[in-house]
Design an enzyme around this catalytic site. Structure first.
Site, PDB file in Angstrom:
ATOM      1  N   LYS A  22       7.384   2.495   5.005  1.00 29.93           N
ATOM      2  CA  LYS A  22       6.447   3.408   4.555  1.00 29.93           C
ATOM      3  C   LYS A  22       5.224   3.015   4.627  1.00 29.93           C
ATOM      4  CE  LYS A  22       6.200   2.944  -0.265  1.00 29.93           C
ATOM      5  NZ  LYS A  22       4.278   2.775  -0.634  1.00 29.93           N
ATOM      6  N   CYS A 116       1.461   4.021  -7.597  1.00 29.35           N
ATOM      7  CA  CYS A 116       2.231   3.058  -8.636  1.00 29.35           C
ATOM      8  C   CYS A 116       1.152   2.459  -9.344  1.00 29.35           C
ATOM      9  CB  CYS A 116       2.704   1.949  -7.877  1.00 29.35           C
ATOM     10  SG  CYS A 116       4.342   2.489  -7.079  1.00 29.35           S
ATOM     11  N   ARG A 121      -6.599  -0.959 -10.197  1.00 29.79           N
ATOM     12  CA  ARG A 121      -6.494  -0.686  -8.692  1.00 29.79           C
ATOM     13  C   ARG A 121      -7.943  -0.207  -8.042  1.00 29.79           C
ATOM     14  NH1 ARG A 121      -0.799   1.369  -6.276  1.00 29.79           N
ATOM     15  NH2 ARG A 121      -1.547   0.048  -4.642  1.00 29.79           N
ATOM     16  N   ASP A 302       5.493  -6.864  -3.194  1.00 25.27           N
ATOM     17  CA  ASP A 302       6.506  -5.759  -3.338  1.00 25.27           C
ATOM     18  C   ASP A 302       7.929  -6.197  -3.068  1.00 25.27           C
ATOM     19  OD1 ASP A 302       4.372  -3.624  -0.881  1.00 25.27           O
ATOM     20  OD2 ASP A 302       4.311  -4.069  -2.922  1.00 25.27           O
ATOM     21  N   ARG A 394      10.278   8.013  -3.447  1.00 27.91           N
ATOM     22  CA  ARG A 394       8.950   7.745  -2.843  1.00 27.91           C
ATOM     23  C   ARG A 394       8.920   6.681  -1.828  1.00 27.91           C
ATOM     24  NH1 ARG A 394       4.165   5.625  -5.744  1.00 27.91           N
ATOM     25  NH2 ARG A 394       3.651   6.296  -3.840  1.00 27.91           N
TER      26      ARG A 394
HETATM   27  C1  EPZ Z   1      -0.807  -1.874   0.042  1.00 29.55           C
HETATM   28  O1  EPZ Z   1      -1.541  -1.387  -1.210  1.00 29.55           O
HETATM   29  C2  EPZ Z   1       0.710  -1.280  -0.283  1.00 29.55           C
HETATM   30  N1  EPZ Z   1       0.626  -0.069  -0.346  1.00 29.55           N
HETATM   31  C3  EPZ Z   1       1.298  -1.713  -1.668  1.00 29.55           C
HETATM   32  O2  EPZ Z   1       2.690  -1.444  -1.647  1.00 29.55           O
HETATM   33  C4  EPZ Z   1       1.165  -3.362  -1.428  1.00 29.55           C
HETATM   34  O3  EPZ Z   1       1.629  -3.890  -2.804  1.00 29.55           O
HETATM   35  C5  EPZ Z   1      -0.174  -3.887  -1.540  1.00 29.55           C
HETATM   36  O4  EPZ Z   1      -0.635  -3.272  -0.001  1.00 29.55           O
HETATM   37  C6  EPZ Z   1      -0.344  -5.191  -1.345  1.00 29.55           C
HETATM   38  O5  EPZ Z   1       0.533  -5.858  -0.148  1.00 29.55           O
HETATM   39  C7  EPZ Z   1       0.767   0.837   0.887  1.00 29.55           C
HETATM   40  O6  EPZ Z   1       0.340   0.169   1.860  1.00 29.55           O
HETATM   41  C8  EPZ Z   1       0.560   2.185   0.977  1.00 29.55           C
HETATM   42  P1  EPZ Z   1      -4.677  -3.943  -1.446  1.00 29.55           P
HETATM   43  P2  EPZ Z   1      -3.178  -1.372  -1.371  1.00 29.55           P
HETATM   44  O7  EPZ Z   1      -5.633  -3.078  -1.344  1.00 29.55           O
HETATM   45  O8  EPZ Z   1      -3.621  -1.192  -0.039  1.00 29.55           O
HETATM   46  C9  EPZ Z   1      -7.096  -5.253  -5.227  1.00 29.55           C
HETATM   47  C10 EPZ Z   1       4.606  -0.496  -2.599  1.00 29.55           C
HETATM   48  O9  EPZ Z   1       5.325  -0.637  -3.315  1.00 29.55           O
HETATM   49  N2  EPZ Z   1      -8.426  -4.272  -4.630  1.00 29.55           N
HETATM   50  O10 EPZ Z   1      -4.077  -5.124  -0.561  1.00 29.55           O
HETATM   51  O11 EPZ Z   1      -3.749  -0.760  -2.383  1.00 29.55           O
HETATM   52  C11 EPZ Z   1      -6.165  -4.457  -5.840  1.00 29.55           C
HETATM   53  O12 EPZ Z   1      -6.395  -3.983  -7.103  1.00 29.55           O
HETATM   54  C12 EPZ Z   1       3.125  -0.500  -2.743  1.00 29.55           C
HETATM   55  O13 EPZ Z   1       4.982   0.034  -1.289  1.00 29.55           O
HETATM   56  C13 EPZ Z   1      -9.707  -4.798  -5.281  1.00 29.55           C
HETATM   57  O14 EPZ Z   1      -9.916  -5.225  -6.071  1.00 29.55           O
HETATM   58  O15 EPZ Z   1      -3.335  -3.072  -1.665  1.00 29.55           O
HETATM   59  C14 EPZ Z   1      -4.875  -5.383  -5.755  1.00 29.55           C
HETATM   60  O16 EPZ Z   1      -4.948  -6.320  -6.842  1.00 29.55           O
HETATM   61  C15 EPZ Z   1       2.467  -0.668  -4.096  1.00 29.55           C
HETATM   62  N3  EPZ Z   1     -10.636  -3.725  -4.551  1.00 29.55           N
HETATM   63  C16 EPZ Z   1      -5.205  -6.258  -4.467  1.00 29.55           C
HETATM   64  O17 EPZ Z   1      -6.645  -6.139  -4.214  1.00 29.55           O
HETATM   65  C17 EPZ Z   1     -10.191  -2.861  -3.475  1.00 29.55           C
HETATM   66  O18 EPZ Z   1     -11.181  -2.244  -3.135  1.00 29.55           O
HETATM   67  C18 EPZ Z   1      -4.304  -5.807  -3.300  1.00 29.55           C
HETATM   68  O19 EPZ Z   1      -4.539  -4.594  -2.989  1.00 29.55           O
HETATM   69  C19 EPZ Z   1      -8.852  -2.814  -2.871  1.00 29.55           C
HETATM   70  C20 EPZ Z   1      -7.936  -3.813  -3.532  1.00 29.55           C
END
Ligand code: EPZ
Length: 414
Positions: A22, A116, A121, A302, A394
């Site tokens: 995914k 989610c 976020r 995850d 999903r």
């Molecule tokens: C990706 O989400 C995945 N989703 C998530 O999987 C996964 O949990 C996550 O990466 C971490 O591995 C997809 O790939 C579609 P991040 P993403 O940007 O890109 C903070 C699942 O269950 N952050 O690495 O949203 C954020 O709030 C899903 O399959 C900022 O502060 O994750 C979080 O605390 C859920 N500012 C942390 O970084 C930003 O601009 C990690 O977020 C961006 C992120």
């Protein structure tokens, strides 16, 4: 699906081929909007997030067809720069269209994304990165209005955000010079996106390392096989461990799962990894050392909820620390309904192993939290009902059929 009925207490046994990822296919689908040619994807998972993304792309003028397990995407006709807000509001990954549309059209109007609920976020790293590449960004009534073709340059990410890394990679495809991303995320899904973009003609080096370099080049159509879903695989391993079963997973890269499989080994499971497959034989489980989630290659956030469900009957106490998301223990009250003993305090959770779990009626709160409730229901004695089960659609394709193929007693109520 809305409700799942499960009769628990039966070990899961058998062989399963892991579905396509995914979290690899979603950025690749967004990237296809930046390619003025036909892309052919294989091993796409049959999940709702793909269906919704497909509808978003079609709304922007991208032609999408599927046949015999292949997805054909042709971005030649792309004309829209404003994805449908209702559809985009269902997915966090819709924000990745920002980079793709800026690269292709030099403009994008993106509704703030959904997905989610795992605590705050924000998108600050995405937006600051794009501004560093000269993109003008305004936020107006829940939409991000972005203008300007990115220029070349260096972007440093203070945190290796997966989404921000992917968005900047896509924006860089249309930049006026080379782009370097420092402090980039290193997840295997980043490597798969880079492999897809290279097949389309982009000059990308350093994927999987903290320093990525993108050399813009004319893009063209290509074929690509989506990598296996390490999170789906982790969920199945945890389900087999929790039910005292034995499982052989095929079509996966065992190395990508090491943080999960090593922990299950420490907890008492026999694990054997060979090229493209991994076998697990469960036994009595015992608690393991602190599980601290983090960016790759640390233990993946995850897999936190499924692993917690796997260790509910492990003898002793396991400490979980969730460092990636601020509110990712929303599955805990649901697990307690099965008789689990879990204390939480902020980003810490202590799981005290219990002898047995009993059936319960609980509601899924998100994708991985829903998977944890499902695992607890499979391990529990008696009947259980999981409502809001649509969260599972999903990210887990053909879930009920695959569970039944492993001997589970599960029914879906429409
Ligand atoms: C990706 O989400 C995945 N989703 C998530 O999987 C996964 O949990 C996550 O990466 C971490 O591995 C997809 O790939 C579609 P991040 P993403 O940007 O890109 C903070 C699942 O269950 N952050 O690495 O949203 C954020 O709030 C899903 O399959 C900022 O502060 O994750 C979080 O605390 C859920 N500012 C942390 O970084 C930003 O601009 C990690 O977020 C961006 C992120």
């Amino acid at each position: 699906m809305e409700r799942l009925h499960i009769t628990g207490g039966r070990p899961l046994r058998g062989t399963l081929a892991v579905q396509g990822s995914k979290n690899a296919v979603l950025p690749i689908l967004a990237a296809a909007a930046a390619v003025p040619g036909r892309v052919v994807l294989s091993n796409c998972p049959p999940i709702r997030d793909v269906t919704v993304t497909r509808a978003i792309l079609e709304g922007l003028g991208v032609a999408v067809q599927s046949s015999k397990g292949l997805l054909y995407i042709d971005g030649t006709g792309l004309r829209g720069s404003a994805p449908d807000p209702t559809l985009a509001g269902q997915l966090r990954s819709s924000v990745l269209l920002l980079g793709a549309l800026l690269a292709r059209l030099g403009r994008a109007e993106i509704p703030l994304p959904g997905g989610c609920v795992l605590g705050a976020r924000p998108l600050d790293l995405h937006l600051r990165g794009l501004e560093a590449l000269g993109v003008e960004i305004r936020c107006e009534s829940g939409r991000l209005l972005c203008r300007g073709r990115p220029r070349g340059g260096v972007v440093t990410l203070p945190y290796p955000s997966v989404g921000a890394t992917e968005n900047l990679m896509l924006a860089a495809l249309g930049a006026q010079g080379p782009v370097r991303i420092l402090g980039a995320a290193r997840e295997p899904e980043i490597r798969d996106l880079a492999a897809f973009l290279r097949a389309c003609g982009a000059g990308i080096t350093g994927a999987g390392s903290p320093c990525l370099r993108i050399e813009p080049a004319p893009l063209h159509g290509a074929s690509h096989r989506i990598q296996p879903d390490r999170m789906e695989a982790a969920t199945w391993l945890c389900a087999a461990a929790a039910t005292g079963g034995s499982l052989r997973l095929t079509e996966l890269e065992p190395a990508c799962l090491r943080p999960v499989s090593e922990l299950l080994k420490q907890a008492g499971c026999r694990i054997c990894a060979q090229r493209g497959c991994l076998c697990l034989e469960a036994g009595p489980l015992w608690a393991v050392g602190p599980i601290v989630t983090g960016p790759y290659p640390a233990f993946p956030t995850d897999a936190q909820a499924p692993m917690m469900a796997a260790l509910l009957r492990a003898e002793g106490c396991t400490l979980f620390e969730e460092t990636v998301f601020s509110d990712r223990f929303r599955h805990v009250p649901g697990l307690r309904a099965f008789g689990a003993r879990i204390e939480t305090q902020g980003r810490l959770a202590r799981v005290h192993g219990v002898k047995a779990l009993h059936g319960a009626r609980t509601a899924a709160t998100d994708l991985r939290g829903g998977a944890a409730l499902l695992i607890a229901a499979l391990a529990a004695r008696g009947e259980s009902t999981i409502t809001e089960a649509r969260h599972l659609d999903r990210g887990y394709g053909e879930l009920v059929r695959r569970l039944q193929s492993l001997g589970a007693t599960v029914e879906v109520e429409k």
